[in-house]
Design a protein around this motif. Structure first.
Motif, PDB file in Angstrom:
ATOM      1  N   LEU A 402       0.839  -1.208   0.000  1.00 62.07           N
ATOM      2  CA  LEU A 402       0.000   0.000   0.000  1.00 62.07           C
ATOM      3  C   LEU A 402       0.868   1.250   0.000  1.00 62.07           C
ATOM      4  O   LEU A 402       0.541   2.243  -0.664  1.00 62.07           O
ATOM      5  N   PHE A 403       1.950   1.213   0.742  1.00 59.68           N
ATOM      6  CA  PHE A 403       2.861   2.354   0.733  1.00 59.68           C
ATOM      7  C   PHE A 403       3.385   2.611  -0.680  1.00 59.68           C
ATOM      8  O   PHE A 403       3.633   3.742  -1.074  1.00 59.68           O
ATOM      9  N   ARG A 404       3.526   1.549  -1.446  1.00 57.12           N
ATOM     10  CA  ARG A 404       3.982   1.680  -2.831  1.00 57.12           C
ATOM     11  C   ARG A 404       2.825   1.860  -3.811  1.00 57.12           C
ATOM     12  O   ARG A 404       3.010   1.734  -5.022  1.00 57.12           O
ATOM     13  N   ARG A 405       1.633   2.099  -3.311  1.00 63.71           N
ATOM     14  CA  ARG A 405       0.476   2.547  -4.089  1.00 63.71           C
ATOM     15  C   ARG A 405      -0.020   1.512  -5.096  1.00 63.71           C
ATOM     16  O   ARG A 405      -0.502   1.861  -6.172  1.00 63.71           O
ATOM     17  N   LEU A 406       0.047   0.234  -4.771  1.00 66.99           N
ATOM     18  CA  LEU A 406      -0.362  -0.801  -5.700  1.00 66.99           C
ATOM     19  C   LEU A 406      -1.882  -0.959  -5.702  1.00 66.99           C
ATOM     20  O   LEU A 406      -2.513  -1.076  -4.643  1.00 66.99           O
ATOM     21  N   ALA A 407      -2.457  -1.012  -6.898  1.00 67.00           N
ATOM     22  CA  ALA A 407      -3.904  -1.165  -7.018  1.00 67.00           C
ATOM     23  C   ALA A 407      -4.346  -2.523  -6.484  1.00 67.00           C
ATOM     24  O   ALA A 407      -5.377  -2.641  -5.805  1.00 67.00           O
ATOM     25  N   ALA A 408      -3.577  -3.582  -6.783  1.00 66.10           N
ATOM     26  CA  ALA A 408      -3.936  -4.917  -6.303  1.00 66.10           C
ATOM     27  C   ALA A 408      -3.934  -4.968  -4.778  1.00 66.10           C
ATOM     28  O   ALA A 408      -4.777  -5.636  -4.160  1.00 66.10           O
ATOM     29  N   ALA A 409      -2.998  -4.267  -4.157  1.00 64.93           N
ATOM     30  CA  ALA A 409      -2.941  -4.241  -2.693  1.00 64.93           C
ATOM     31  C   ALA A 409      -4.182  -3.567  -2.120  1.00 64.93           C
ATOM     32  O   ALA A 409      -4.702  -3.987  -1.080  1.00 64.93           O
ATOM     33  N   TYR A 410      -4.655  -2.515  -2.788  1.00 62.41           N
ATOM     34  CA  TYR A 410      -5.870  -1.846  -2.317  1.00 62.41           C
ATOM     35  C   TYR A 410      -7.047  -2.819  -2.300  1.00 62.41           C
ATOM     36  O   TYR A 410      -7.771  -2.920  -1.296  1.00 62.41           O
ATOM     37  N   HIS A 411      -7.263  -3.518  -3.394  1.00 59.92           N
ATOM     38  CA  HIS A 411      -8.424  -4.415  -3.486  1.00 59.92           C
ATOM     39  C   HIS A 411      -8.309  -5.566  -2.488  1.00 59.92           C
ATOM     40  O   HIS A 411      -9.298  -5.919  -1.818  1.00 59.92           O
ATOM     41  N   LEU A 412      -7.118  -6.148  -2.361  1.00 67.51           N
ATOM     42  CA  LEU A 412      -6.941  -7.233  -1.399  1.00 67.51           C
ATOM     43  C   LEU A 412      -7.168  -6.751   0.024  1.00 67.51           C
ATOM     44  O   LEU A 412      -7.827  -7.410   0.835  1.00 67.51           O
ATOM     45  N   ARG A 449      -8.147   6.484  -4.684  1.00 64.28           N
ATOM     46  CA  ARG A 449      -7.543   7.036  -5.896  1.00 64.28           C
ATOM     47  C   ARG A 449      -6.015   7.089  -5.807  1.00 64.28           C
ATOM     48  O   ARG A 449      -5.344   7.229  -6.829  1.00 64.28           O
ATOM     49  N   ALA A 450      -5.472   6.990  -4.599  1.00 66.96           N
ATOM     50  CA  ALA A 450      -4.015   7.037  -4.455  1.00 66.96           C
ATOM     51  C   ALA A 450      -3.354   5.716  -4.823  1.00 66.96           C
ATOM     52  O   ALA A 450      -2.136   5.660  -4.995  1.00 66.96           O
ATOM     53  N   PHE A 451      -4.155   4.648  -4.972  1.00 72.91           N
ATOM     54  CA  PHE A 451      -3.602   3.327  -5.247  1.00 72.91           C
ATOM     55  C   PHE A 451      -3.931   2.936  -6.677  1.00 72.91           C
ATOM     56  O   PHE A 451      -4.992   2.384  -6.964  1.00 72.91           O
ATOM     57  N   HIS A 452      -3.009   3.247  -7.554  1.00 72.33           N
ATOM     58  CA  HIS A 452      -3.290   3.086  -8.980  1.00 72.33           C
ATOM     59  C   HIS A 452      -2.188   2.350  -9.724  1.00 72.33           C
ATOM     60  O   HIS A 452      -2.299   2.133 -10.926  1.00 72.33           O
ATOM     61  N   ARG A 453      -1.137   1.954  -9.036  1.00 73.05           N
ATOM     62  CA  ARG A 453      -0.031   1.290  -9.723  1.00 73.05           C
ATOM     63  C   ARG A 453      -0.385  -0.162 -10.017  1.00 73.05           C
ATOM     64  O   ARG A 453      -0.859  -0.892  -9.153  1.00 73.05           O
ATOM     65  N   PRO A 454      -0.142  -0.625 -11.246  1.00 73.64           N
ATOM     66  CA  PRO A 454      -0.554  -1.978 -11.622  1.00 73.64           C
ATOM     67  C   PRO A 454       0.449  -3.077 -11.291  1.00 73.64           C
ATOM     68  O   PRO A 454       0.252  -4.217 -11.674  1.00 73.64           O
ATOM     69  N   SER A 455       1.547  -2.770 -10.611  1.00 74.36           N
ATOM     70  CA  SER A 455       2.594  -3.760 -10.362  1.00 74.36           C
ATOM     71  C   SER A 455       2.083  -4.922  -9.515  1.00 74.36           C
ATOM     72  O   SER A 455       1.107  -4.793  -8.761  1.00 74.36           O
ATOM     73  N   SER A 456       2.798  -6.025  -9.601  1.00 75.55           N
ATOM     74  CA  SER A 456       2.453  -7.216  -8.836  1.00 75.55           C
ATOM     75  C   SER A 456       2.905  -7.071  -7.382  1.00 75.55           C
ATOM     76  O   SER A 456       3.974  -6.533  -7.108  1.00 75.55           O
ATOM     77  N   ILE A 457       2.105  -7.585  -6.464  1.00 76.43           N
ATOM     78  CA  ILE A 457       2.476  -7.549  -5.051  1.00 76.43           C
ATOM     79  C   ILE A 457       3.724  -8.384  -4.808  1.00 76.43           C
ATOM     80  O   ILE A 457       4.611  -8.012  -4.044  1.00 76.43           O
ATOM     81  N   MET A 458       3.839  -9.520  -5.487  1.00 74.73           N
ATOM     82  CA  MET A 458       4.989 -10.396  -5.293  1.00 74.73           C
ATOM     83  C   MET A 458       6.278  -9.793  -5.820  1.00 74.73           C
ATOM     84  O   MET A 458       7.366 -10.227  -5.451  1.00 74.73           O
ATOM     85  N   SER A 459       6.159  -8.798  -6.706  1.00 83.69           N
ATOM     86  CA  SER A 459       7.371  -8.179  -7.250  1.00 83.69           C
ATOM     87  C   SER A 459       7.954  -7.130  -6.313  1.00 83.69           C
ATOM     88  O   SER A 459       9.052  -6.624  -6.546  1.00 83.69           O
TER      89      SER A 459
END
Length: 866
Positions: A402-412, A449-459
Motif C-alpha cells: 500500500l505504501f507503494r500505491r499498488l492497485a492490487a494491494a488496495y483491493h486485497l 484514488r491514491a492506489f493506482h499502480r498496476p505492479s504485482s504484489i509479489m514483485s
C-alpha cells in the motif's frame, strides 16, 4: 513525548550485502531479549491475570488518562509551533497543529523511515511553501525540545532521589552527579540560546541561537508534555506505582529513550521491560495491564483520531466541492489528505494487522463468548478465530504494498479488512476491534484514488527494516500465545479439541496458521523468477521514445537522442526514465519523460529494478515540483544549484534594462555575424565544418567530450536535431544544436562551440537571436541551464553541504567560475528554479557523488584531469 528515530528503511537498500541486515536483526534480537525479560517478570502469572488487571482499571481513571493524553498532544503541537517560529515562516497555528498531531500519531506507532514524522511533515508543510531544509530544521528543533524535557525530568529525579533509594539502580553519588550533568546542559543551552551571538556547530549542522523567546518555552513545553504523558501511565497504575511522581517521571523518561534507541516500532517491549526492571515491587499483571491500557490510550487512539481528523478536516474544508462532486470520497482526497494517503493507510493497515494477531493470541471475554454461542455455531467461531490471525498476517504484508500505491494491494486489503471485521465479531464479539478495522476500511476507501499502480504484489521488495518489523509483531503474538497457554500441558489431542473455552487449542492452531502463511509467502518470494538484467544502451529503440518525447515539457528529455542511456518504459509506452549505471549507482537523468500521470509509476518501477539489482537509486537534476515522488522512495535530497529559465513572452530588446543586449547584438552584426536555424535535414552538409570547429574548441579548452547530461559531437546524434549557426562572411564560425520540445513548452541548447574566427560577443548574439526566434515560434521558455551551487543556503542551520557549496560558490573562482556564470545568465532576467540530486544519504553520499561525476565526465581519467 516524541516519535522514535526512524530506521533507514528505504535508503538502506543500497548498502551492500549483510550490512543492510545488521541494524534490523539487532532490533529483532533486542525484542527477543526484552520478551525474555518480560516472561521472567510474569513468573507464574497467567495472561488472564493481566486481562483482569486491565478490566479492573476504573472508568474514571481511563477518562483522566485520556484527558492527560489530549493535554500531551496539545503540548506536542507547540513543539512544531516553536520550530516554525525558529525558521521564521508564516504558517498558521491551525495548520501547524494538524501537521504536528498527524506526524506524532504516525511516529509514535512505527519506526519505519517512510512512516516517521519527518516524512509526514515534509509532505504537509511543503504544501504551504516550506522547503526541505525548513522541515529538517523543524524536525531537529522538535528532537532538541524532547531532549531538553527528558533531561530535566531524568535529571530532577536523579538529583532528588533520597539516599538509599535503589529504584534508579545507581549509587547515591552517581545519581547526584548524573542529575547535575543533565540539568547543567539544559541550563547551559538556555543561557547560550539567550545570550550567544555565534552559531553552535554540531557535526554537519550549525545551530543559530534561537533566543530566550524560543529556548525557555522549549524547556517548559517539553517538561509539561513529558509530565502529562508520564501522568497517563502513573494514573493507570494508581497506588500500585509505589514511587512518587517525580521519580516515576524520571524512570518514564529513561524508558522513552530506551524505546527510541532500540529502533523497534513504537519501542514495543523495550519500554515495558525497562519499567518492569525499574519497578520490581509493582505486581507484574498490574504493570502490564496498565501498559496495555497506556498503549491503547496514548498510541492507538491518537492514530485513529489522526485518520478521522484528516477525513473530517478535508470534508469540511471542501464542503462546497462535496456538493458539486456528488461524491464524498472525491471531496475528501484533496491537498491535505492526498500527499499522505498511502503512508496513512499503510500504517493504519500495519497496526490493524498487529491488532488482529495480538487479539488472536489472547483469550476471549467469557461473558461475550457466552452471548455469542447463542447465535453462532462453535465451528464458525473456531474458523473466525483462525481467519482473524491469518488476515492479520496478510495485512502486515500488504501494508508495504500500500505504501507503494499498488492497485492490487488496495483491493486485497479492502476485502481482508471486511473479513477481519466479520471475524472480530464472530470470534468473540470484539466490537472495539471491529470499529477500528471499520475506520481503517473507511480511510482506505476514501484514499482509493491514491492506489493506482498496476505492479504485482509479489514483485515488491521487502527491505530488512520492514522484514524486522513484521517479525517483531509476529513474535509478539507468538510470545503472548505461549505465555497464555504455558499452564496447559501439551498433548496431541489439543490440535483436535474444539470447545467454547478451549483457548489453548484455539491459540495453538492460530499460531501455526500464522507461521505457515508467513513462511509460504517468504518461500514464494525467494522462489520468484530472477529479474531481467538491464538492456544494452546500444540496442535501445529510440523510435519507441518518440511517443514520450511528443508530450515532454522539459528540453532535457532530448538527451535521450544521444543514444548513450538505458531506458525504462512505462507499460503504456508513452513515458520513460533514462539512466545509466556508474559504479554501484543507477543514475537517472532528470524527471521521468512523458505525461505527468506516468511519473509516479515509473519512479517506483525504476526503484524496484535497482533494488533487485542491488544498486543505489539516484536521480540527477530533478525539479522541485517532483520532490514528493523522491521523498516517497525514501531518498535524500541534495540541492545542486539553480536553473535559469527565461519567459520568452516577456523577452525583448526594448527599454533601458535591455540596452546592453541591444548593444551586443548591434556590435556582432557590425562585425559580420549572421544568425541562421538549420533544420535536421540540412545538418549533414555542414558536418565537416562543424567537426573542425568542435575539434579546435576542445583542443583550445584542453577538454574531452562530456556525457550523460550533455550530448557529444556524434554525427548520428546531430542529424536528429535542428542547429543554430552563426556565419561570418558566409562561413560557419559558431554553432549550437537545439533541444526543442514538440509542445513548445521549452527550448534550450546542448553543444555550443565557437571557432577562433567568431566575432566578439558571439555567445551573447547567439542567445539573443535564439530567444527572439523561440518567442516568434511560440516557445514559452528558454532554458539557459544550471548555475552549479547557486542558491545554496548559507544560514547557520544549513546542512554542511549547503554551507560548503555556498563557500565554494563565493570563493572557488580558481576552480570554476561559479558566480560569474550566474551573473552572465542573470542579464537575460531569467526565473531561477532549484535542481536536486535524489539519492541515498549518509555515508553512501560520497560514493554516489563520485559515481555521478565519473559518469558525466566520461570516465575516472577525465574526471581527475583538467
Amino acid at each position: 513525548m516524541t516519535e522514535p528515530t526512524a530506521l533507514p528503511e528505504e535508503s538502506a537498500s543500497a548498502t551492500p550485502g549483510w550490512r543492510r541486515w545488521v541494524a534490523p536483526l539487532l532490533s529483532v534480537a533486542m525484542f527477543v531479549a526484552v520478551a525474555a525479560v518480560l516472561h521472567h517478570v510474569l513468573g507464574d502469572y497467567h495472561v488472564r491475570d493481566v486481562k483482569a488487571a486491565l478490566r479492573g482499571i476504573p472508568r474514571a481513571t481511563l477518562a483522566l488518562a485520556a484527558l492527560l493524553t489530549a493535554g500531551s498532544y496539545l503540548m506536542l503541537t507547540l513543539y512544531d509551533w516553536l520550530g516554525v517560529r525558529y525558521v521564521q515562516k508564516p504558517v498558521s497555528y491551525a495548520r501547524t497543529a494538524l501537521t504536528s498531531f498527524i506526524a506524532y500519531a504516525f511516529g509514535h506507532n512505527l519506526s519505519l523511515a517512510a512512516f516517521t514524522g519527518a516524512a509526514v511533515r515534509y509532505r504537509l508543510y511543503s504544501s504551504v511553501g516550506l522547503t526541505a531544509l525548513d522541515v529538517a530544521t523543524i524536525v531537529s528543533m522538535c528532537a532538541l525540545t524532547t531532549a531538553l524535557g527528558v533531561s530535566v525530568l531524568a535529571g530532577g529525579a536523579l538529583l532528588l532521589a533520597p539516599p538509599g533509594d535503589t529504584v534508579l539502580h545507581l549509587g547515591h553519588g552517581w545519581s547526584k552527579l548524573l542529575g547535575l550533568l543533565l540539568l547543567g546542559w539544559v541550563l547551559a543551552y538556555v543561557l547560550w540560546a539567550s545570550r550567544a551571538r555565534a552559531s553552535l556547530t554540531l557535526g554537519a549542522w550549525a545551530l543559530r541561537p534561537p533566543g530566550a523567546a524560543i529556548a525557555v518555552p522549549q524547556v517548559v513545553v517539553a517538561v509539561v508534555d513529558l509530565a502529562l504523558s508520564a501522568g497517563v501511565l502513573y494514573q493507570l497504575l494508581g497506588t500500585a506505582a509505589g514511587v512518587d511522581f517525580p521519580t516515576f517521571a524520571g524512570l518514564y523518561s529513561v524508558a522513552i529513550v530506551g524505546g527510541i534507541v532500540s529502533q523497534i516500532p513504537g519501542g514495543l517491549g523495550v519500554f515495558e521491560a525497562i519499567l518492569a526492571l525499574a519497578l520490581p515491587d509493582v505486581p507484574a499483571p498490574v504493570l502490564l495491564g496498565a501498559l496495555v491500557a497506556y498503549r491503547g490510550i496514548y498510541y492507538l487512539s491518537p492514530l485513529a483520531l489522526a485518520a478521522l481528523a484528516l477525513a473530517v478536516h478535508e470534508t469540511w474544508r471542501q464542503r462546497a466541492r462535496l456538493v458539486r462532486a456528488g461524491g464524498f470520497a472525491d471531496a475528501v482526497i484533496g491537498p491535505v489528505l492526498a500527499p499522505v494517503a498511502p503512508q496513512l493507510v499503510g500504517i493504519l493497515v500495519f497496526v490493524a494487522g498487529g491488532v488482529l494477531l495480538v487479539s488472536g493470541a489472547t483469550p476471549g471475554l467469557d461473558a461475550r463468548l457466552g452471548r455469542l454461542t447463542e447465535v453462532v455455531p462453535l465451528p464458525l467461531l473456531e474458523l473466525s478465530h483462525l481467519a482473524g490471525s491469518v488476515i492479520g498476517v496478510g495485512l502486515l504484508v500488504l501494508a508495504r504494498a500500500l505504501f507503494r500505491r499498488l492497485a492490487a494491494a488496495y483491493h486485497l486489503t479492502f476485502w481482508l479488512l471486511t473479513g477481519g471485521i466479520v471475524a472480530s465479531l464472530l470470534k468473540g464479539l470484539d466490537v472495539e476491534e471491529a470499529l477500528y478495522l471499520g475506520l481503517v476500511l473507511l480511510v482506505l476507501w476514501l484514499a482509493r484514488r491514491a492506489f493506482h499502480r498496476p505492479s504485482s504484489i509479489m514483485s515488491q521488495r521487502f527491505t530488512p527494516g520492514w522484514v524486522a518489523s513484521v517479525l517483531i509483531i509476529v513474535a509478539l503474538s507468538l510470545w503472548i500465545s505461549w505465555a497464555g497457554a504455558r499452564h496447559v500441558p501439551y498433548s496431541h489431542d489439543l490440535w483436535w479439541t474444539f470447545a467454547l473455552h478451549g483457548d489453548a487449542p484455539r491459540v495453538l492452531r492460530a499460531s501455526v496458521a500464522v507461521l505457515v502463511v508467513l513462511g509460504g509467502f517468504l518461500a514464494a518470494k525467494l522462489l520468484r523468477t530472477a529479474s531481467v538484467p538491464p538492456h544494452d544502451p546500444a540496442k535501445v529503440d529510440l523510435a519507441r521514445a518518440g511517443a514520450a518525447l511528443a508530450g515532454a515539457q522539459a528540453s532535457l528529455s532530448n538527451a535521450v537522442l544521444a543514444g548513450d542511456k538505458r531506458l525504462l518504459f512505462h507499460p503504456a509506452g508513452d513515458a520513460f526514465v533514462m539512466y545509466q549505471v556508474s559504479g554501484g549507482s543507477w543514475v537517472a537523468l532528470g524527471d521521468p519523460v512523458g505525461p505527468a500521470a506516468r511519473a509516479e509509476e515509473l519512479v517506483w518501477a525504476y526503484r524496484e529494478q535497482v533494488d533487485r539489482s542491488g544498486g543505489r537509486t539516484v536521480f540527477y537534476e530533478v525539479s522541485g515540483r517532483s520532490l514528493p515522488l523522491y521523498i516517497d522512495l525514501g531518498l535524500s535530497l541534495l540541492k545542486l544549484g539553480e536553473e535559469a529559465r527565461v519567459p520568452l513572452a516577456a523577452f525583448g530588446l526594448e527599454g533601458p534594462a535591455r540596452a546592453d543586449l541591444r548593444q551586443a547584438r548591434r556590435r556582432a552584426e557590425r562585425d559580420g555575424a549572421a544568425f541562421e536555424i538549420v533544420p535536421p535535414d540540412g545538418v549533414e552538409a555542414l558536418l565537416p565544418r562543424l567537426a573542425a570547429i568542435s575539434d579546435a574548441w576542445l583542443d583550445d579548452k584542453a577538454a574531452a567530450e562530456k556525457g550523460f547530461s550533455l550530448g557529444t559531437f556524434e554525427p548520428a546524434y546531430l542529424r536528429q536535431l535542428p542547429l543554430a549557426v552563426i556565419r561570418s562572411e558566409g562561413e560557419v564560425v559558431a554553432f549550437a544544436n537545439l533541444w526543442p520540445t514538440q509542445c513548445r513548452e521549452e527550448l534550450s541548447i546542448d553543444l555550443m562551440r565557437f571557432s577562433a574566427d567568431a566575432p566578439r560577443g558571439a555567445m551573447d548574439f547567439l542567445f539573443i537571436e535564439l530567444m527572439l526566434w523561440g518567442r516568434a515560434e511560440g516557445y514559452r521558455w528558454f532554458n539557459l541551464g544550471m548555475a552549479p551551487l547557486s542558491g545554496l543556503e548559507n544560514r547557520a542551520l544549513a546542512p554542511l553541504w549547503h554551507r560548503m557549496g555556498s563557500f565554494l560558490y563565493r570563493h572557488g573562482e580558481a576552480f570554476y567560475n561559479f558566480e560569474g556564470l550566474r551573473r552572465y545568465k542573470q542579464k537575460f532576467d531569467p526565473e531561477w528554479e532549484p535542481r536536486y540530486l535524489a539519492s541515498p544519504g549518509g555515508l553512501q553520499l560520497p560514493r554516489v557523488l563520485l559515481d555521478v561525476s565519473t559518469l558525466i565526465s566520461g570516465g575516472l581519467k577525465e574526471l581527475v584531469s583538467k
